[in-house]
Design an enzyme around this catalytic site. Structure first.
Site, short mmCIF file in Angstrom:
data_model
loop_
_atom_site.label_atom_id
_atom_site.label_comp_id
_atom_site.label_asym_id
_atom_site.label_seq_id
_atom_site.Cartn_x
_atom_site.Cartn_y
_atom_site.Cartn_z
CG MET B 129 -1.93 1.09 1.26
SD MET B 129 -3.17 0.80 2.55
CE MET B 129 -2.24 1.16 4.01
CD GLU B 131 2.18 4.38 -4.54
OE1 GLU B 131 2.39 5.57 -4.90
OE2 GLU B 131 1.42 3.60 -5.14
CB ALA B 134 1.36 7.91 -1.30
CB THR B 162 5.98 -6.65 6.49
OG1 THR B 162 6.30 -5.46 7.21
CG2 THR B 162 6.30 -7.86 7.35
CG LEU B 240 -8.20 -8.06 11.61
CD1 LEU B 240 -8.91 -8.23 12.96
CD2 LEU B 240 -8.56 -9.22 10.69
CD GLU B 241 -2.15 -2.65 8.53
OE1 GLU B 241 -2.97 -2.35 7.64
OE2 GLU B 241 -0.95 -2.36 8.48
N GLY B 338 18.48 -1.42 34.19
CA GLY B 338 19.75 -0.70 34.11
C GLY B 338 20.61 -1.25 32.99
N GLY B 339 21.90 -1.41 33.27
CA GLY B 339 22.85 -1.83 32.24
C GLY B 339 22.48 -3.15 31.58
CB THR B 364 1.89 7.92 11.91
OG1 THR B 364 0.87 8.77 11.35
CG2 THR B 364 2.87 7.53 10.81
#
Lengths: 260, 383
Positions: B129, B131, B134, B162, B240-241, B338-339, B364
């Site tokens: 979908m 582009e 777009a 994907t 659904l997505e 932490g680390g 988004t």
């Protein structure tokens, strides 16, 4: 051939078992599952049916409301044809012999030729019921089986012995087999089978339907109490320079732990 | 029979969750970090998922699917994403963006050709979908399809797709005389190629590339529905997505809550477990509360979303809320650890990288805000 499986719905392997507040029973947190050794029994029953044909039926003792959903998802959805649930108030506090009597009668009523059980349940670790069922039915029993085959009315089973030694035994049906880890690799249920599991027949039987009285399953052994293991003592931290620490560690290992 | 449980409304839903939980622990978790490191999708694992009957979870049993509803789809994405959101994204592209979308707009002949292959996982599929010019402005797409005898000739490029690297077929949107239409493009259609793998920050258990159409000849038989019906197909499937992407954020957040609660009890500082410190308690408590809120919203919307129950407002709201929760709770878990949380030895940094995509892909955050504002004002006009 009619193939039976005895399965127990029990606490999951990662559930925490703990004695109840009064010590008269034990409780667990987490979900219920069909015991992992019983799942080897289920898989072997389904594989035997796939090779030789016949019907498969799973037997359990418990309240239908507690066990049916797990039997559907973990047993019927894997290809077992039918479930028989033995539920009776008199079985609430039954010991291993009481449970075995109920299961043996249910197995007898179904006309089963071959029964697979897990080698043990993973909650109470009693390891008694399968042997008692075989004894009550007057059947042969082969325990801790890691390979199994049927040929007509005879069977061959490989069982695990101490030290990794394998013993191969053979005999005639009927026989009760208890499954050891390694007998097979249990399959996952497929989603379409899960969706159809509810349509498989399930039957609930009480003791009267099996021709048993409450006295026949009355416990011969009663539990006085459950107790937790003592808490482990906290560790010791030895401080000081290396020579001091090593000397003190050696002293403690020798005098307190008594391992040197 | 319903159980009254928001998360497992029927016994079948509960059994599905048990199955996915076990499969995820046994099969998905052990491979997750390897495929994250290599940036590859585990095709063999996708075929195992096909064997379980999960690739057609939302399509009817008569068509070879499992006949489950949106709650079932949410359960799968929720549970898979506790271990490997990257692989789950590949599953979503295949089973939601292709299979579910395809089923609802295809003919019997088209279903007979494609469904057996994509339901088993023999063929991997995806959807095109977005582009280069777009993205959120999807209707501004410039890929065209021109009828030429018994073929359509497609020209244009789809990006960030994907499963593009492994895919055997794709559902592709292109404009026929200015009207958005949907096509199935097979890997071997003349004039169709895919670009190099596009490297990305997270979701590395799935691949991404461009679909390139250079006078690509697609048989007329591969037009889905009729010319100009693409927008309807697209909008129905986007719901659904969004919902299943939101479920992935919930899975990430759930896992991160588990990890930080455990770590805060095990790890000690200044002679005490971390959980005794108020600053750490804030991460645990806030993280848990926002995860439960997102979970409740996503499952609530799932109960009211399906092919016959359009719910753009609900699905936009679910993803708008859940995606930042996934990212924030992963960040909390890393802060508590932490680390060690920053190191690749533990899964939190992978989940943290994966979580960000869900604020971008499938709409988004800003697109959800735009859509919601538009739909909410439309539903409540001033007198």
């Amino acid at each position: 051939m009619k193939i039976g499986i005895c399965a127990k719905v029990t606490a999951d392997t990662d559930a925490r078992l703990s004695p109840s507040a009064d010590g008269g029973s034990f409780e667990f947190s987490g979900k219920s599952v069909v015991g992992p050794y019983d799942m080897f029994a289920v898989e072997e029953a389904v594989q035997t049916k796939e090779k030789h044909g016949g019907d498969t039926v799973v037997f359990t003792v418990g309240a239908e409301s507690d066990v049916l959903s797990q039997l559907r998802g973990s047993v019927l959805a894997l290809g077992v044809d039918k479930a028989v649930i033995v539920e009776d108030p008199a079985l609430a506090n039954a010991d291993a012999l009481g449970v075995a009597r109920a299961l043996a009668k249910a197995i007898e009523a179904e006309g089963v030729d071959l029964v697979f059980c897990g080698k043990q349940a993973i909650d109470d670790d009693n390891v008694q019921v399968p042997a008692m069922i075989a004894g009550l039915l007057g059947w042969a029993q082969v325990s801790r089986v890691t390979a199994f085959a049927v040929d007509g009315t005879s069977f061959t089973a490989t069982r695990a012995m101490d030290g990794g030694i394998k013993q191969v035994v053979s005999g005639n049906l009927p026989v009760l087999i208890t499954a050891e880890r390694g007998l097979n690799t249990p399959r996952y249920a497929k989603l379409p089978a899960i969706m159809k599991a509810k349509k498989k027949p399930t039957e609930r039987r009480d003791l009267a339907a099996l021709g048993l009285s409450a006295e026949a399953v009355a416990p011969k052994v009663s539990t006085s109490a459950y107790g937790s293991p003592p808490e482990r003592p906290s560790g010791k931290i030895i401080e000081g320079d290396t020579d001091t620490v090593v000397a003190e560690l050696v002293r403690l290992l020798r005098e307190e732990a008594k391992v040197l | 029979m319903t159980t009254g449980d928001l998360f497992n409304p029927t016994e079948e839903h509960r059994m599905l969750r048990d199955l996915i939980t076990e499969f995820t622990q046994q099969e998905v978790e052990p491979q997750a970090s390897t495929h994250d490191a290599s940036g590859t999708m585990n095709v063999e694992l996708m075929r195992k998922v096909g064997e379980l009957g999960l690739l057609g979870i939302t399509i009817p049993t008569e068509a070879g699917g499992a006949g489950m509803d949106s709650v079932g789809a949410v359960i799968v994405h929720h549970e898979l994403s506790k271990s490997d959101p990257g692989f789950c994204l590949a599953y979503l592209a295949h089973s939601m963006l292709f299979v579910n979308n395809f089923y609802h707009c295809s003919s019997e002949q088209q279903r007979a050709r494609y469904l057996p292959r994509v339901l088993s996982g023999e063929w991997i599929a995806g959807m095109g979908m977005t582009e280069p010019g777009a993205g959120t402005d999807v209707l501004g797409m410039s890929t065209t399809a021109v009828r030429s005898g018994d073929h359509y000739v497609l020209n244009g490029t789809k990006t960030y797709i994907t499963n593009a690297c492994e895919g055997h077929c794709f559902l592709v949107y292109a404009k026929v005389e200015g009207r958005v239409s949907a096509f199935i493009v097979d890997r071997d259609c003349p004039g169709f190629t895919t670009s190099q793998h596009i490297e990305k920050l997270g979701m590395r258990g799935s691949t991404m590339a461009e679909l390139i159409f250079d006078d690509c000849r697609v048989p007329v038989a591969n037009l889905l529905g009729e010319e100009g019906q693409g927008i309807t197909h697209m909008m129905r499937n986007l719901e659904l997505e969004r919902l299943t992407l939101a479920a992935m954020s919930v899975g990430i957040a759930d896992r991160c809550v588990d990890i930080m609660i455990r770590h805060a009890q095990e790890r000690r500082a200044f002679g005490e477990p971390l959980v005794n410190f108020g600053q750490i308690q804030r991460y645990l408590a806030d993280g848990y509360a926002m995860t439960e809120a997102a979970k409740s919203l996503v499952y609530h919307v799932a109960h009211h979303c399906g092919p016959d129950a359009r719910n753009r407002i609900g699905t936009d709201a679910a993803k708008l809320f859940a995606a930042p929760v996934g990212k924030t709770v992963a960040d909390y878990a890393m802060q508590v650890m932490g680390g060690s949380g920053y190191c690749r030895e533990y899964p939190v940094e992978r989940l943290w990288r994966d979580a960000k995509l869900l604020e971008i892909g499938g709409g988004t955050i800003e697109a959800h805000q735009k859509n919601l504002s538009k739909d909410l004002t439309r539903s409540r006009p001033l007198a």
